[in-house]
Design an enzyme around this catalytic site. Structure first.
Site, PDB file in Angstrom:
ATOM      1  N   SER A  32       1.769  -3.101   6.040  1.00 21.72           N
ATOM      2  CA  SER A  32       2.671  -1.984   6.085  1.00 21.72           C
ATOM      3  C   SER A  32       2.021  -0.626   5.823  1.00 21.72           C
ATOM      4  O   SER A  32       2.642   0.402   6.080  1.00 21.72           O
ATOM      5  CB  SER A  32       3.771  -2.205   5.043  1.00 21.72           C
ATOM      6  OG  SER A  32       3.229  -2.212   3.736  1.00 21.72           O
ATOM      7  N   SER A  86      -0.947  -5.861   3.171  1.00 17.69           N
ATOM      8  CA  SER A  86      -0.672  -4.538   3.742  1.00 17.69           C
ATOM      9  C   SER A  86      -1.777  -3.502   3.645  1.00 17.69           C
ATOM     10  O   SER A  86      -1.670  -2.436   4.245  1.00 17.69           O
ATOM     11  CB  SER A  86       0.587  -3.948   3.117  1.00 17.69           C
ATOM     12  OG  SER A  86       1.712  -4.515   3.730  1.00 17.69           O
ATOM     13  N   LYS A  88       0.037   6.631   0.593  1.00 18.68           N
ATOM     14  CA  LYS A  88       1.176   5.913   1.179  1.00 18.68           C
ATOM     15  C   LYS A  88       2.473   6.394   0.527  1.00 18.68           C
ATOM     16  O   LYS A  88       2.507   6.597  -0.694  1.00 18.68           O
ATOM     17  CB  LYS A  88       0.982   4.410   0.954  1.00 18.68           C
ATOM     18  CG  LYS A  88       1.997   3.521   1.661  1.00 18.68           C
ATOM     19  CD  LYS A  88       1.684   2.052   1.395  1.00 18.68           C
ATOM     20  CE  LYS A  88       2.598   1.109   2.155  1.00 18.68           C
ATOM     21  NZ  LYS A  88       2.254  -0.318   1.902  1.00 18.68           N
TER      22      LYS A  88
HETATM   23  N1  GLN Z   1       3.252  -8.110   5.993  1.00 15.53           N
HETATM   24  C1  GLN Z   1       3.660  -8.610   4.722  1.00 15.53           C
HETATM   25  C2  GLN Z   1       5.148  -8.474   4.552  1.00 15.53           C
HETATM   26  O1  GLN Z   1       5.775  -8.067   5.471  1.00 15.53           O
HETATM   27  C3  GLN Z   1       2.924  -7.900   3.630  1.00 15.53           C
HETATM   28  C4  GLN Z   1       3.522  -6.600   3.286  1.00 15.53           C
HETATM   29  C5  GLN Z   1       2.774  -5.908   2.193  1.00 15.53           C
HETATM   30  O2  GLN Z   1       1.685  -6.317   1.805  1.00 15.53           O
HETATM   31  N2  GLN Z   1       3.392  -4.891   1.663  1.00 15.53           N
HETATM   32  O3  GLN Z   1       5.696  -8.777   3.529  1.00 15.53           O
END
Ligand code: GLN
Length: 462
Positions: free
Chosen positions: A138, A162, A63
């Site tokens: 994400s 994420s 990532k």
């Molecule tokens: N979807 C969650 C957010 O928008 C988690 C994001 C993540 O785990 N980086 O914060």
């Protein structure tokens, strides 16, 4: 490869060609094909002379919020579009020492903020089975890279789901380790008390192999834990002799897609048939998880992202007359909409007059959420829940409604708030053929039991 039919450079080339053949997925932001092929030759030499380390043969995608020396580190943001990392994250050092091959960087929601991968400043990532749908976020690029066979396995980061949510949407395995299990040194900070790096794989064993390598204490991360790291592949395929599985009733509301409830029922009977004890449990603070999460993560993000000021590194807006204008224009032009929304929300909940009402209260709620988990883990070894309330949704569906987007994290944020490990395992598909994921949550630092339980489920669901 072991039998000599396929060479490691050939495998890398195969993946590089697969990536080229699937440009519309937008899974990768950067591919190091030549370099990876060279390295594959070296690793293969070591392998043939019997000296290869445990990840020889693995071709990985990373990532793009994890630092690799000499490579772009963009977080899919304009503000870091040209930033090159001067050093390696600890996880990268460990992967390289284990003879892994790194093929490239994957697309993501900008600064890891999002649940659909529509917040990338570069391009949205598309679902591998249906281009009209989101892959989750994400770490959507990493999930898609594994699901679409563009690499062997991948790393992502998980602040509120994420890794697990895109793993569920794309039909792969994704693990968020216990907070402190994996060093965050070289992971671009979003919400430091919640962030963890973790692996994606096509099966539980690959995830266990990666976890073996990336785990362990690191003096460069003061929050990394000194706890010893067991070999997570040992006894992985021997189901635990006895287990108590808890089913948090709060996680099975009417809003969960019926096929996902069905998948939980199936998992439940597999556990029961194996002689494990399965019981309903209560996590009464569940309804406050989303609110607490989106206060704490935005507060931390507003502080962490203050460093992108145009003065030290990253993008700087041209033509400003004074310092304040330079800050303002740099941040206005450099950050996307969702990142700005989070910075504003976080600044608000931390501001004098609102700190007690929002931030401090959210921290207290977080303590109560932890307490809920401590209590159920007195009687249960592992908890079983859906990973997500629905399967992959349509692109654009939630873009105009941030709250409905935030609610898609309803089952994943609690593990980050409590700091416990959690894994998403594929559990069939819905009527439209979209993957379903079930989530298992474990005691802090007991990824071994979590992975063995996941391996049991994986083999019985097949
Ligand atoms: N979807 C969650 C957010 O928008 C988690 C994001 C993540 O785990 N980086 O914060």
């Amino acid at each position: 490869m072991t039998s000599g039919e396929l060479s490691l450079p050939d495998l890398v080339e195969f993946y590089a060609r697969r990536i080229e053949a699937e440009p519309s997925l937008n899974a990768f932001l950067d591919v190091y094909a030549e370099e990876a092929i060279d390295r594959a030759r070296q690793v293969q030499e070591k392998w043939r002379s019997g000296e290869a380390a445990p990840l020889a043969g693995a071709v990985l995608a990373i990532k793009d919020n994890i630092a690799i020396q000499g490579k772009k580190l963009t977080c899919a943001s304009r503000i870091l579009a040209d930033f090159v990392s001067p050093y390696n994250a600890t996880v990268i050092e460990r992967l390289l020492a284990a003879d892994a091959i790194i093929l490239g960087k994957t697309n993501m929601d900008e600064f890891a903020m999002g649940s659909s991968n529509e917040n990338s400043a570069v391009a949205p990532v598309h679902h591998p089975h249906d281009p009209e749908r989101v892959p989750g976020g994400s770490s959507g690029g990493s999930a898609v890279a594994v699901a679409a066979d563009l690499c062997t396995a991948a790393l992502g980061s998980d602040t509120g789901g994420s890794i697990r949510q895109p793993a569920a949407f794309c039909g792969v395995v994704g693990l968020k380790p216990t907070y402190g299990r994996v060093s965050r040194f070289g992971l671009v900070a979003f919400a430091s008390s919640l962030d963890q790096i973790g692996p994606f794989g096509r099966n539980v064993e690959d995830v266990a192999r990666l976890l073996n390598v990336i785990s362990g204490h690191d003096p460069m991360d003061s929050t990394s834990a000194p706890d010893p790291v067991p070999d997570f592949t040992q006894n992985l395929h021997t189901p635990p002799e006895s287990l108590t599985i808890g089913l948090p009733v709060e996680y099975l509301s009417d809003e969960v897609q019926p096929e996902i409830v069905q998948a939980i029922e199936t998992a439940k009977s597999l556990f029961a048939d194996a002689g494990y004890s399965v019981r309903e449990v209560h996590l009464p603070m569940t309804e406050y998880c989303i609110a607490a999460y989106y206060i704490i993560c935005t507060a931390e993000a507003s502080s962490n992202l203050a460093r992108y000021d145009g003065a030290r590194y990253g993008y700087r807006a041209a033509g400003a007359q004074d310092l304040e204008e330079m800050y303002r224009r740099t941040r206005s032009e450099g950050f996307g909409k969702e990142v700005k929304r989070r910075i504003m929300l976080g600044t608000y909940v931390l501001s004098a007059g609102y700190y007690d009402a929002y931030y401090r209260r959210a921290l207290k709620v977080r303590t109560l959420i932890r307490r809920d988990f401590n209590q159920v883990f007195e009687a249960c070894d592992v908890l079983l829940t859906p990973t997500t309330p629905t399967t992959a949704f349509r692109m654009g569906e939630k873009v105009q409604d941030p709250v409905s987007m935030y609610l898609s994290d309803i089952f994943t944020v609690s593990a980050n708030l409590a700091g416990i490990p959690a894994i998403s395992v594929p559990a069939g598909t819905d009527a439209q053929g979209l993957p379903i994921g079930v989530q298992l949550l474990g005691r802090p630092f007991d990824e071994a039991t979590l992975l063995r339980t996941a391996a049991f489920l994986e083999s019985h669901l097949k």
